[in-house]
Design an enzyme around this catalytic site. Sequence first.
Site, PDB file in Angstrom:
ATOM      1  N   SER A 110       0.840  -1.210   0.000  1.00 38.57           N
ATOM      2  CA  SER A 110       0.000   0.000   0.000  1.00 38.57           C
ATOM      3  C   SER A 110       0.868   1.252   0.000  1.00 38.57           C
ATOM      4  O   SER A 110       2.092   1.182   0.149  1.00 38.57           O
ATOM      5  CB  SER A 110      -0.922   0.014   1.233  1.00 38.57           C
ATOM      6  OG  SER A 110      -0.169   0.314   2.399  1.00 38.57           O
TER       7      SER A 110
ATOM      8  N   SER B 128       0.835   3.779   2.220  1.00 41.29           N
ATOM      9  CA  SER B 128       0.811   4.496   3.498  1.00 41.29           C
ATOM     10  C   SER B 128       2.181   5.027   3.910  1.00 41.29           C
ATOM     11  O   SER B 128       2.265   5.903   4.768  1.00 41.29           O
ATOM     12  CB  SER B 128       0.274   3.588   4.611  1.00 41.29           C
ATOM     13  OG  SER B 128       1.183   2.551   4.916  1.00 41.29           O
TER      14      SER B 128
ATOM     15  N   LYS C 242       5.104   0.756   9.560  1.00 45.37           N
ATOM     16  CA  LYS C 242       4.922   2.179   9.844  1.00 45.37           C
ATOM     17  C   LYS C 242       6.206   2.715  10.467  1.00 45.37           C
ATOM     18  O   LYS C 242       7.131   1.964  10.775  1.00 45.37           O
ATOM     19  CB  LYS C 242       3.758   2.415  10.823  1.00 45.37           C
ATOM     20  CG  LYS C 242       2.428   1.816  10.418  1.00 45.37           C
ATOM     21  CD  LYS C 242       1.794   2.498   9.226  1.00 45.37           C
ATOM     22  CE  LYS C 242       0.474   1.816   8.845  1.00 45.37           C
ATOM     23  NZ  LYS C 242      -0.096   2.370   7.601  1.00 45.37           N
TER      24      LYS C 242
ATOM     25  N   SER D  19      -2.797   7.112   5.619  1.00 45.66           N
ATOM     26  CA  SER D  19      -2.333   6.002   6.442  1.00 45.66           C
ATOM     27  C   SER D  19      -3.317   5.715   7.564  1.00 45.66           C
ATOM     28  O   SER D  19      -3.756   6.621   8.275  1.00 45.66           O
ATOM     29  CB  SER D  19      -0.956   6.329   7.039  1.00 45.66           C
ATOM     30  OG  SER D  19      -0.575   5.360   7.991  1.00 45.66           O
TER      31      SER D  19
END
Length: 262
Positions: free
Chosen positions: A67, A69, A124, A227
Site C-alpha cells: 500500500s 501508506s 509504519k 495512512s
Amino acid sequence: MNFALILFLLTLATGVLWALDRWVASKRRPEGAPAPWWVEYGASFFPVILAVFVLRSFVVEPFKIPSGSMIPTLLVGDFILVDKFSYGIRLPLVNHVIIPVGEPRRGDVMVFRYPVDPSVDYIKRVVGLPGDYVEYLDKKLRINGVPVRYEPLPDYFHADRLYYSTRWREYLGERPHEILVDDIAPPFVTQRLEFPHADRCEYNRRGVRCSVPPGHYFVMGDNRDGSSDSRVWGFVPEENIVGRAFFIWLNFSDLSRIGRIQ
C-alpha cells in the site's frame, strides 16, 4: 496464510525424515540399496529448508510493500528486507524475546503484527516510545511537549492519481525523513476503532493526543493523510514487533529504488 508456521512444519517434517534415514532406515537397508524416493527427497531438502527457517526467523525476512501508506519512503511494489535481531532475538511463532539486543528507536521504520488482526503484517514509522506523550495537532508533531522540526520540500507528484501532496523533511529520529501531507484533508481523525488503552488518547478537531503506555509504541505512516495507523487503531504492543525495515532490495518498476531505507 501463516508462512512462518508452514515453514516450521516443513522443517520439522523433513528433519524427522532426515534423522530417521540417518540413524534408523539406512542401517536396516541392504548395502547399496537406494532409499525410498519420499525419504530421499525429504531428507535432502532438510538442510535447505532449515537454513531458510533459521535465516528468516533470526536474521532477515523479506516483505513486499502492498500500500501507499509509507510514501514517499516506501512505494507500492518495493521489496524490502527486515532486520530480525535489532529488537531482540525472538522465538519463532510465539515471537517471545529470548535474547534482548535492542529496542525500537523513534524514527525507525518498523514491521509488526497488526494489533487488530495479528495474522497481517503492517509497516509504519515509530513516532512514540513507551512513556512518551505524542501530540499530532494541525498536522504537526510534538513529542513530550517539544515540537518536531520540519523543513519544506518541493511538492510530491502522485503519478498514479495525478495530484500533488505537500512534502516536508521531518527530524524525528537520528536521521531525517520525508513525509507527505494533503492540505485539503481534515486534521482530525475521521473514524477510529476501539482499542486497548484508548483512554490514553484524546481526540479533537485539531487531531489527537496520546500518552503511550509501557510496552507499547505509537506509529504513523509517512503518507500522513493516507495512512491507517495508531491514530485509528491504537498502540503496537511489544510482543507484536517483527523487526526493523532497513533495505529496499528490488522494485521491478524502478531499479533505482534499491538502497537503504531512511
